[in-house]
Write a protein that holds these residues in place. Structure first.
Motif, PDB file in Angstrom:
ATOM      1  N   MET A 155    -111.280  78.336  29.160  1.00  0.00           N
ATOM      2  CA  MET A 155    -111.229  78.317  27.712  1.00  0.00           C
ATOM      3  C   MET A 155    -109.764  78.363  27.267  1.00  0.00           C
ATOM      4  N   ILE A 156    -109.415  77.502  26.358  1.00  0.00           N
ATOM      5  CA  ILE A 156    -108.065  77.467  25.803  1.00  0.00           C
ATOM      6  C   ILE A 156    -108.058  78.236  24.494  1.00  0.00           C
ATOM      7  N   VAL A 157    -107.138  79.171  24.399  1.00  0.00           N
ATOM      8  CA  VAL A 157    -106.990  79.991  23.197  1.00  0.00           C
ATOM      9  C   VAL A 157    -105.724  79.546  22.493  1.00  0.00           C
ATOM     10  N   LYS A 158    -105.816  79.334  21.203  1.00  0.00           N
ATOM     11  CA  LYS A 158    -104.639  78.938  20.429  1.00  0.00           C
ATOM     12  C   LYS A 158    -103.607  80.062  20.452  1.00  0.00           C
ATOM     13  N   ARG A 159    -102.352  79.684  20.667  1.00  0.00           N
ATOM     14  CA  ARG A 159    -101.263  80.649  20.684  1.00  0.00           C
ATOM     15  C   ARG A 159    -100.226  80.258  19.647  1.00  0.00           C
ATOM     16  N   THR A 160     -99.603  81.251  19.066  1.00  0.00           N
ATOM     17  CA  THR A 160     -98.542  81.026  18.094  1.00  0.00           C
ATOM     18  C   THR A 160     -97.233  81.506  18.713  1.00  0.00           C
ATOM     19  N   PRO A 161     -96.251  80.606  18.879  1.00  0.00           N
ATOM     20  CA  PRO A 161     -94.980  81.054  19.471  1.00  0.00           C
ATOM     21  C   PRO A 161     -94.236  81.994  18.526  1.00  0.00           C
ATOM     22  N   LEU A 162     -93.871  83.159  19.046  1.00  0.00           N
ATOM     23  CA  LEU A 162     -93.175  84.154  18.234  1.00  0.00           C
ATOM     24  C   LEU A 162     -91.745  84.399  18.701  1.00  0.00           C
ATOM     25  N   HIS A 163     -91.526  84.388  19.999  1.00  0.00           N
ATOM     26  CA  HIS A 163     -90.204  84.698  20.532  1.00  0.00           C
ATOM     27  C   HIS A 163     -89.938  83.814  21.739  1.00  0.00           C
ATOM     28  N   THR A 164     -88.743  83.241  21.810  1.00  0.00           N
ATOM     29  CA  THR A 164     -88.330  82.447  22.961  1.00  0.00           C
ATOM     30  C   THR A 164     -86.990  82.957  23.450  1.00  0.00           C
ATOM     31  N   ARG A 165     -86.946  83.264  24.726  1.00  0.00           N
ATOM     32  CA  ARG A 165     -85.678  83.640  25.366  1.00  0.00           C
ATOM     33  C   ARG A 165     -85.397  82.600  26.440  1.00  0.00           C
ATOM     34  N   ASN A 166     -84.255  81.976  26.326  1.00  0.00           N
ATOM     35  CA  ASN A 166     -83.792  81.039  27.342  1.00  0.00           C
ATOM     36  C   ASN A 166     -82.560  81.624  28.001  1.00  0.00           C
ATOM     37  N   ILE A 167     -82.592  81.643  29.327  1.00  0.00           N
ATOM     38  CA  ILE A 167     -81.427  82.059  30.098  1.00  0.00           C
ATOM     39  C   ILE A 167     -81.100  80.918  31.048  1.00  0.00           C
ATOM     40  N   SER A 168     -79.886  80.455  30.962  1.00  0.00           N
ATOM     41  CA  SER A 168     -79.413  79.378  31.813  1.00  0.00           C
ATOM     42  C   SER A 168     -78.209  79.895  32.588  1.00  0.00           C
ATOM     43  N   ILE A 169     -78.215  79.673  33.896  1.00  0.00           N
ATOM     44  CA  ILE A 169     -77.120  80.160  34.732  1.00  0.00           C
ATOM     45  C   ILE A 169     -76.596  79.016  35.580  1.00  0.00           C
ATOM     46  N   ASN A 170     -75.288  78.864  35.594  1.00  0.00           N
ATOM     47  CA  ASN A 170     -74.639  77.833  36.398  1.00  0.00           C
ATOM     48  C   ASN A 170     -73.575  78.468  37.282  1.00  0.00           C
ATOM     49  N   GLY A 171     -73.453  77.933  38.506  1.00  0.00           N
ATOM     50  CA  GLY A 171     -72.445  78.399  39.447  1.00  0.00           C
ATOM     51  C   GLY A 171     -71.407  77.326  39.679  1.00  0.00           C
ATOM     52  N   PHE A 172     -70.159  77.741  39.874  1.00  0.00           N
ATOM     53  CA  PHE A 172     -69.042  76.806  40.013  1.00  0.00           C
ATOM     54  C   PHE A 172     -68.107  77.229  41.139  1.00  0.00           C
ATOM     55  N   LYS A 173     -67.533  76.254  41.813  1.00  0.00           N
ATOM     56  CA  LYS A 173     -66.400  76.474  42.710  1.00  0.00           C
ATOM     57  C   LYS A 173     -65.173  76.045  41.928  1.00  0.00           C
ATOM     58  N   ARG A 174     -64.187  76.890  41.867  1.00  0.00           N
ATOM     59  CA  ARG A 174     -62.988  76.602  41.097  1.00  0.00           C
ATOM     60  C   ARG A 174     -61.903  76.032  41.990  1.00  0.00           C
ATOM     61  N   GLU A 175     -60.969  75.318  41.406  1.00  0.00           N
ATOM     62  CA  GLU A 175     -59.887  74.726  42.190  1.00  0.00           C
ATOM     63  C   GLU A 175     -58.894  75.769  42.705  1.00  0.00           C
ATOM     64  N   ASP A 176     -58.967  77.004  42.187  1.00  0.00           N
ATOM     65  CA  ASP A 176     -58.086  78.070  42.685  1.00  0.00           C
ATOM     66  C   ASP A 176     -58.757  78.886  43.799  1.00  0.00           C
ATOM     67  N   ASP A 177     -59.829  78.326  44.379  1.00  0.00           N
ATOM     68  CA  ASP A 177     -60.589  78.933  45.479  1.00  0.00           C
ATOM     69  C   ASP A 177     -61.382  80.171  45.077  1.00  0.00           C
ATOM     70  N   LEU A 178     -61.545  80.391  43.785  1.00  0.00           N
ATOM     71  CA  LEU A 178     -62.447  81.429  43.317  1.00  0.00           C
ATOM     72  C   LEU A 178     -63.778  80.769  42.936  1.00  0.00           C
ATOM     73  N   TRP A 179     -64.745  81.598  42.663  1.00  0.00           N
ATOM     74  CA  TRP A 179     -66.080  81.146  42.279  1.00  0.00           C
ATOM     75  C   TRP A 179     -66.399  81.708  40.902  1.00  0.00           C
ATOM     76  N   GLU A 180     -67.339  81.066  40.230  1.00  0.00           N
ATOM     77  CA  GLU A 180     -67.715  81.498  38.896  1.00  0.00           C
ATOM     78  C   GLU A 180     -69.214  81.309  38.704  1.00  0.00           C
ATOM     79  N   VAL A 181     -69.861  82.288  38.079  1.00  0.00           N
ATOM     80  CA  VAL A 181     -71.221  82.113  37.594  1.00  0.00           C
ATOM     81  C   VAL A 181     -71.215  82.428  36.110  1.00  0.00           C
ATOM     82  N   GLU A 182     -71.914  81.593  35.374  1.00  0.00           N
ATOM     83  CA  GLU A 182     -71.938  81.730  33.919  1.00  0.00           C
ATOM     84  C   GLU A 182     -73.379  81.752  33.437  1.00  0.00           C
ATOM     85  N   GLY A 183     -73.727  82.803  32.729  1.00  0.00           N
ATOM     86  CA  GLY A 183     -75.070  82.940  32.170  1.00  0.00           C
ATOM     87  C   GLY A 183     -75.033  82.814  30.663  1.00  0.00           C
TER      88      GLY A 183
END
Length: 178
Positions: free
Chosen positions: A1-29
């Motif tokens: 059975m499908i019940v109708k839902r009403t969207p109330l709250h959306t949380r999006n989290i996006s995370i990307n990882g990087f290798k830097r040219e100075d030989d360090l690493w970075e993660v960004e959320g």
């Protein structure tokens, strides 16, 4: 059975990882919260459907030992004007090492009332992304990394896939069978 839902709250989290040219690493959320209805905040007025209640970016810069070398925080949208006052506190993460159990130390140096719940909640996911970023790169571009003790100690028995006696362990580290 499908019940109708009403969207109330959306949380999006996006995370990307990087290798830097100075030989360090970075993660960004990036954390973004929206509501499915308009509402009003004393500090911001009416927040329309689709406008950000929270829009924050937390970036960790770290070295090959997973020691945090720099932290950047951007708080573009927050519900209250004083929320952005927590941003400088995240510099206290500099010098900490991303490793098993590091969140206890991170929460201790950040403090409960001096930090931001939403940024702090991103830290475990950023740590996982840091490991995935470095490990994925090294597995593909550094010969013999997979067979090394560093790789083995990082992932051994951390999940069902990397359990002792499992397929991955037998394939990657046949000498480690117990």
């Amino acid at each position: 059975m499908i019940v109708k839902r009403t969207p109330l709250h959306t949380r999006n989290i996006s995370i990307n990882g990087f290798k830097r040219e100075d030989d360090l690493w970075e993660v960004e959320g990036v954390l973004q919260d929206t509501k499915g209805y308009p509402f009003s905040l004393d500090d911001r007025g009416v927040i329309e459907v689709g406008e950000y209640l929270h829009q924050m970016i937390l970036t960790l810069v770290f070295d090959d030992t997973f020691t945090i070398c720099d932290v950047r925080v951007q708080m573009h949208d927050t519900p209250y004007l004083d929320c952005s006052g927590a941003a400088p506190q995240y510099e206290r993460l500099i010098g900490l090492k991303i490793k098993k159990g590091w969140m206890t130390e991170a929460k201790e140096v950040l403090g409960r009332t001096t930090s931001c719940t939403h940024l702090t909640e991103m830290l475990p996911a950023l740590a996982t992304a840091a490991l995935q970023t470095v490990r994925g790169y090294k597995l593909n571009f550094e010969p013999n990394y997979a067979s090394g003790s560093e790789e083995r100690s990082t992932v051994r028995n951390t999940c069902h896939g990397f359990r002792d006696g499992g397929r991955a362990q037998r394939r990657l580290w046949p000498d480690a069978a117990e």
